[in-house]
Design a protein around this motif. Structure first.
Motif, short mmCIF file in Angstrom:
data_model
loop_
_atom_site.label_atom_id
_atom_site.label_comp_id
_atom_site.label_asym_id
_atom_site.label_seq_id
_atom_site.Cartn_x
_atom_site.Cartn_y
_atom_site.Cartn_z
N VAL A 20 7.54 5.15 -75.10
CA VAL A 20 8.78 4.65 -74.49
C VAL A 20 8.70 4.73 -72.96
N LEU A 21 8.20 5.85 -72.45
CA LEU A 21 8.07 5.98 -70.99
C LEU A 21 7.07 4.98 -70.42
N LEU A 22 6.00 4.68 -71.13
CA LEU A 22 5.03 3.70 -70.70
C LEU A 22 5.66 2.30 -70.63
N ILE A 23 6.43 1.96 -71.62
CA ILE A 23 7.10 0.65 -71.63
C ILE A 23 8.10 0.55 -70.48
N ILE A 24 8.87 1.58 -70.24
CA ILE A 24 9.84 1.58 -69.14
C ILE A 24 9.14 1.47 -67.79
#
Length: 150
Positions: A20-24
């Motif tokens: 999720v942090l990578l996508i954000i």
């Protein structure tokens, strides 16, 4: 009974949080990639606008002082100057790196506004800013001019 207590699955795993942090982070950095092109276009537009305003200024000075006002482009020092009565009244550096003025039907010293506001000679110059080209066109009669993108 103890097995049910330890099977609490209300939280997220480290892998899910990392994904999720990578996508954000990816979504947030996408606009930064295109900001360089936007900044370059803004600098070009600002230079063209400033040149146009300085030409209007030279024309107004010719009208108000009843003296010829000349605009001279100096590619060597990357600037243009406005002269009136042998005195430099404005000196401005080219704001965009790689800017050159190329003579067309006018030379780099041919732009002069007469005391009535008209141009002394009609014609055009080409403004090169890296890969972009603009044409400054001076019209005979009434002192009109415009700058167009090529």
């Amino acid at each position: 009974m103890d097995k049910l207590y330890f099977r609490n699955e209300k939280g997220h795993s480290l892998l899910e949080m990392t994904l999720v942090l990578l996508i954000i982070a990816t979504v947030l950095t996408l606009p930064l990639v295109s900001l360089g092109a936007v900044a370059d276009a803004s600098e070009r537009n600002q230079f063209i606008y400033q040149l146009q305003q300085d030409l209007y200024y030279a024309q107004q000075m010719a009208l108000s002082q009843q003296l010829v006002a000349s605009v001279v482009f100096l590619n060597g020092s990357k600037e243009y100057i406005i002269r009136q009565g042998g005195e430099v009244i404005l000196r401005r550096k080219f704001q965009v790196e790689g800017t050159t003025i190329v003579q067309g039907t006018l030379s780099l010293t041919d732009i002069s506004f007469l005391p009535n506001g008209n141009v002394q000679k009609s014609g055009s110059l080409t403004i090169r800013m890296n890969d972009h080209r603009y044409r400054l066109v001076l019209l005979l009669g009434k002192g009109r001019f415009y700058i167009e993108q090529l």
